[in-house]
Scaffold this active site. Structure first.
Site, PDB file in Angstrom:
ATOM      1  N   GLY A  14     -25.978 -18.238  -7.912  1.00 18.51           N
ATOM      2  CA  GLY A  14     -24.985 -19.044  -7.293  1.00 18.51           C
ATOM      3  C   GLY A  14     -25.596 -19.787  -5.950  1.00 18.51           C
ATOM      4  N   ASN A  37     -29.298 -20.178 -10.758  1.00 13.98           N
ATOM      5  CA  ASN A  37     -28.253 -21.048 -10.903  1.00 13.98           C
ATOM      6  C   ASN A  37     -28.148 -21.776 -12.101  1.00 13.98           C
ATOM      7  OD1 ASN A  37     -26.153 -22.257  -8.508  1.00 13.98           O
ATOM      8  ND2 ASN A  37     -26.358 -23.486 -10.138  1.00 13.98           N
ATOM      9  N   THR A  39     -27.295 -24.750 -12.493  1.00 16.13           N
ATOM     10  CA  THR A  39     -28.133 -26.103 -12.175  1.00 16.13           C
ATOM     11  C   THR A  39     -29.495 -25.824 -11.641  1.00 16.13           C
ATOM     12  OG1 THR A  39     -25.961 -26.805 -11.355  1.00 16.13           O
ATOM     13  CG2 THR A  39     -27.803 -28.511 -10.859  1.00 16.13           C
ATOM     14  N   LYS A  82     -17.661 -20.203  -6.430  1.00 17.17           N
ATOM     15  CA  LYS A  82     -16.399 -20.285  -6.130  1.00 17.17           C
ATOM     16  C   LYS A  82     -15.482 -19.189  -6.501  1.00 17.17           C
ATOM     17  CE  LYS A  82     -13.814 -24.454  -6.443  1.00 17.17           C
ATOM     18  NZ  LYS A  82     -12.760 -24.345  -5.751  1.00 17.17           N
ATOM     19  N   SER A 135     -18.956 -13.004   6.382  1.00 19.50           N
ATOM     20  CA  SER A 135     -18.535 -14.080   7.192  1.00 19.50           C
ATOM     21  C   SER A 135     -19.826 -14.463   8.330  1.00 19.50           C
ATOM     22  CB  SER A 135     -17.396 -13.461   8.247  1.00 19.50           C
ATOM     23  OG  SER A 135     -17.041 -14.287   9.315  1.00 19.50           O
ATOM     24  N   GLY A 136     -19.462 -15.473   8.704  1.00 19.11           N
ATOM     25  CA  GLY A 136     -20.583 -16.072   9.536  1.00 19.11           C
ATOM     26  C   GLY A 136     -21.149 -17.398   9.289  1.00 19.11           C
ATOM     27  N   LYS A 189     -11.843  -9.055   4.742  1.00 20.33           N
ATOM     28  CA  LYS A 189     -12.167 -10.351   4.971  1.00 20.33           C
ATOM     29  C   LYS A 189     -11.251 -11.312   5.100  1.00 20.33           C
ATOM     30  CE  LYS A 189     -14.980 -13.924   5.471  1.00 20.33           C
ATOM     31  NZ  LYS A 189     -14.590 -15.020   4.861  1.00 20.33           N
ATOM     32  N   HIS A 192      -9.476 -10.787   8.357  1.00 19.79           N
ATOM     33  CA  HIS A 192     -10.325 -11.474   9.499  1.00 19.79           C
ATOM     34  C   HIS A 192     -10.162 -12.699   9.721  1.00 19.79           C
ATOM     35  CE1 HIS A 192     -14.272 -13.993   9.935  1.00 19.79           C
ATOM     36  NE2 HIS A 192     -14.617 -12.988  10.697  1.00 19.79           N
ATOM     37  N   ASN A 193     -10.042 -13.626   8.680  1.00 21.60           N
ATOM     38  CA  ASN A 193      -9.881 -15.085   8.440  1.00 21.60           C
ATOM     39  C   ASN A 193      -8.457 -15.272   9.057  1.00 21.60           C
ATOM     40  OD1 ASN A 193     -12.215 -15.075   6.987  1.00 21.60           O
ATOM     41  ND2 ASN A 193     -11.611 -16.343   5.529  1.00 21.60           N
ATOM     42  N   GLU A 196      -8.954 -15.157  12.572  1.00 20.76           N
ATOM     43  CA  GLU A 196      -9.575 -16.271  13.142  1.00 20.76           C
ATOM     44  C   GLU A 196      -8.856 -17.811  12.974  1.00 20.76           C
ATOM     45  OE1 GLU A 196     -12.976 -17.020  10.267  1.00 20.76           O
ATOM     46  OE2 GLU A 196     -12.599 -19.012  10.176  1.00 20.76           O
ATOM     47  N   ARG A 459      26.194  -6.833  10.083  1.00 20.74           N
ATOM     48  CA  ARG A 459      25.979  -6.496   8.585  1.00 20.74           C
ATOM     49  C   ARG A 459      26.879  -5.557   8.250  1.00 20.74           C
ATOM     50  NH1 ARG A 459      21.596  -3.768   7.853  1.00 20.74           N
ATOM     51  NH2 ARG A 459      21.148  -4.222   5.742  1.00 20.74           N
TER      52      ARG A 459
HETATM   53  C1  NAG Z   1     -24.646 -23.429  -9.731  1.00 25.81           C
HETATM   54  O1  NAG Z   1     -24.623 -24.617  -8.807  1.00 25.81           O
HETATM   55  C2  NAG Z   1     -23.504 -25.478  -8.909  1.00 25.81           C
HETATM   56  C3  NAG Z   1     -23.329 -26.811  -8.166  1.00 25.81           C
HETATM   57  O2  NAG Z   1     -24.253 -26.508  -7.110  1.00 25.81           O
HETATM   58  C4  NAG Z   1     -22.049 -24.499  -8.996  1.00 25.81           C
HETATM   59  O3  NAG Z   1     -20.950 -25.223  -8.972  1.00 25.81           O
HETATM   60  C5  NAG Z   1     -22.344 -23.394  -9.520  1.00 25.81           C
HETATM   61  O4  NAG Z   1     -21.279 -22.622  -9.576  1.00 25.81           O
HETATM   62  C6  NAG Z   1     -23.497 -22.419  -9.396  1.00 25.81           C
HETATM   63  N1  NAG Z   1     -23.762 -21.208  -9.804  1.00 25.81           N
HETATM   64  C7  NAG Z   1     -24.014 -20.656 -11.071  1.00 25.81           C
HETATM   65  C8  NAG Z   1     -24.104 -19.322 -11.123  1.00 25.81           C
HETATM   66  O5  NAG Z   1     -24.551 -21.310 -11.935  1.00 25.81           O
END
Ligand code: NAG
Ligand code: NAG
Length: 495
Positions: A14, A37, A39, A82, A135-136, A189, A192-193, A196, A459
């Site tokens: 990712g 990834n 892509t 995501k 976070s960061g 987390k 934490h948000n 924030e 009540r």
């Molecule tokens: C790879 O990159 C795309 C676009 O940036 C993303 O949507 C996708 O979830 C990424 N992750 C993986 C594991 O392929």
């Protein structure tokens, strides 16, 4: 065993900016890492960056199988995609090639129950699983985030040395600790948000009061926030706020901050925090007020029409009469104190939500340790988190931060200034929902007797819900209406 030296210590799938930055951070700390990834251009981009940022030991892989097989066993694979369905898809693609004892570490902002479901699924296949809050922002990921890993303790142990090096470093250690079992890392987390959200709302209220009641210019605001960042308020959010006031518009005259549309975006963790607070019967009014404010900010057109409608109905701005006699220096100092006291109440709410969830789930959260790992790397990092850490270390079962002897003293010292600021804002018609919520929280919590006796009477009158008495044990019910009528002044007595 094919103990090839070419194998990576860990993998990361990712490669959006957060993923790329975290991978580069890990490689920079000397841990060879494989990245993947779907892509392929993302893989190339990351490999290029690793090359340019110091020939870091980072290796691109172009399919799930090669990626997984390029990692030392027991394998640890961080995924940063995501939250929701993409996480499940990525797990499916990778786990097909993983073996018992290998671990998946989800670094996204995931809903904690999704992590608990995935832990159960992974366990069924002999895999280990961690849900790890990160976070960061992008900077943190690259140079030292605050990490909140929860789930399999063994999975944590397998990568502990890496996480300790990669996390932000503060004087009492790296900003990472094993949070607890299940979805506790994601839950922490999430809170934490929520905190924030509260911090950002309170800072925006301080800005509103200083600008509109105090008449401060952007230059002055920049100086004030920079000054505040040298004292008890020193924190990332105060520091970036000081910077924001210094930026001039590059498309037109004036300062950029004045040109931004006043509509706040959000991704959901603040809403989850408030929902969880309600589920657990924990009061979190400051965090809820900041969420409500984001909702109201979204109604830009409605607000503009309301402004017009109320003007036509005769509404007159009172700001002028309030600002005329203002002592600027005093106001600035009062707002600083009001902001500090309001923040303490907001953190108290977040901490109590964490404790309630910990009790419900048996997570055994260590609140002092959580305050410690938030001291660096994360968005709410602040000097006073050290004091919060100390408060919980002094007393693990502290029911509320406000009653810690040190914080209690600070609240008492600041309450007069706090009331002046909220009072001024109310008179001027400047809404300060966060500061008001915090002050009400303080005033409600510190009072031994509340008007809840009257609510209980109501009540009992209409619903026979019964009530308890202050002077003897037991549940009581009274025929209020009958007795009131007998006394000659009850409901209907005037008819
Ligand atoms: C790879 O990159 C795309 C676009 O940036 C993303 O949507 C996708 O979830 C990424 N992750 C993986 C594991 O392929
Ligand atoms: C912790 O705080 C509670 C509430 O203020 C108090 O009753 C208790 O005695 C404290 N414990 C310690 C060890 O100070």
């Amino acid at each position: 065993m094919e103990a090839s030296p070419a194998l990576s210590r860990i993998g990361l799938a990712g490669l959006a900016v957060m993923g790329q930055n975290l991978a580069l951070n890990i490689a920079e700390k000397g841990f060879p890492i494989s990245v993947y990834n779907r892509t392929t251009s993302k893989v190339d981009e990351t490999v290029d960056r690793a090359h340019n940022e110091g020939n870091l030991p980072l290796f691109g892989q172009y399919n799930p199988r090669d990626f997984v097989l390029s990692i030392q066993r027991p394998r640890s694979v961080i995924i940063l995609v995501k939250a929701g369905a993409p996480v499940d898809q990525t797990i499916a693609a990778l786990s097909a090639h993983m073996e018992p004892g290998d671990a998946i570490i989800d670094g996204g902002n995931e809903w904690y129950e999704n992590t608990e479901r995935r832990i159960a699924e992974a366990t069924g296949r002999g895999l280990l699983y961690l849900g790890m809050g990160v976070s960061g922002g992008e900077e943190g990921a690259r140079h030292g985030p605050s990490l909140m890993p929860g789930g399999s303790h063994q999975a944590y142990i397998n990568v502990q040395d890496i996480l300790h090096k990669v996390a932000a470093q503060v004087e009492d250690g790296p900003c990472v600790t094993y949070i607890g079992e299940g979805g506790s890392g994601n839950f922490v987390k999430m809170v934490h948000n929520g905190i924030e959200y509260g911090d950002m709302q309170l800072i925006s209220e301080a800005y509103d009061v200083l600008k509109n009641v105090g008449g401060l210019s952007n230059e002055e605001l920049g100086e004030i926030f920079a000054e505040w960042n040298k004292g008890e308020l020193e924190s990332f959010l105060i520091e970036i706020t000081a910077d924001i006031f210094k930026v001039r518009d590059d498309l037109a005259d004036g300062f950029l901050v004045d040109k931004l549309l006043d509509k706040t975006g959000m991704k959901g963790t603040g809403k989850w925090t408030v929902q969880q607070a309600a589920e657990l019967s924990v009061a979190a009014p400051t965090i809820a007020a900041s969420l409500d404010c984001r909702y109201l900010s979204g109604l830009k057109e409605e607000r503009e029409k309301a402004e017009e409608a109320l003007k036509q109905a005769g509404f007159k701005e009172e700001i002028g009469s309030v600002t005329s006699g203002i002592d600027k220096k005093r106001l600035i100092d009062d707002v600083r104190q009001a902001l500090y006291a309001s923040k303490i109440c907001s953190y108290a709410q977040g901490m109590n939500l964490l404790r309630a969830k910990s009790v419900e789930k048996g997570w055994g959260l260590n609140l002092g340790e959580l305050a410690r790992i938030w001291k660096g790397g994360c968005i709410i990092r602040a000097v006073f988190l050290d004091r919060i850490k100390n408060a919980y270390q002094r007393n693990q079962s502290l029911p509320n931060l406000i009653v810690d002897p040190d914080f209690a003293k600070e609240m008492v010292q600041r309450q007069a200034a706090w009331r002046r600021v909220v009072g001024l804002a109310v008179s001027a018609g400047i809404s300060t929902p966060g500061m008001c919520a915090s002050l009400s929280y303080f005033d409600t919590y510190r009072r031994g007797r509340l008007p809840a006796n009257l609510v209980q009477a109501q009540r009992d009158l209409f619903g026979a819900h019964t009530y308890e008495r202050v002077d003897r044990p037991g549940a009581f019910h009274t025929e209020w209406t009958k007795l009131a009528q007998k006394s000659g002044s009850g409901v209907g007595a005037l008819n």
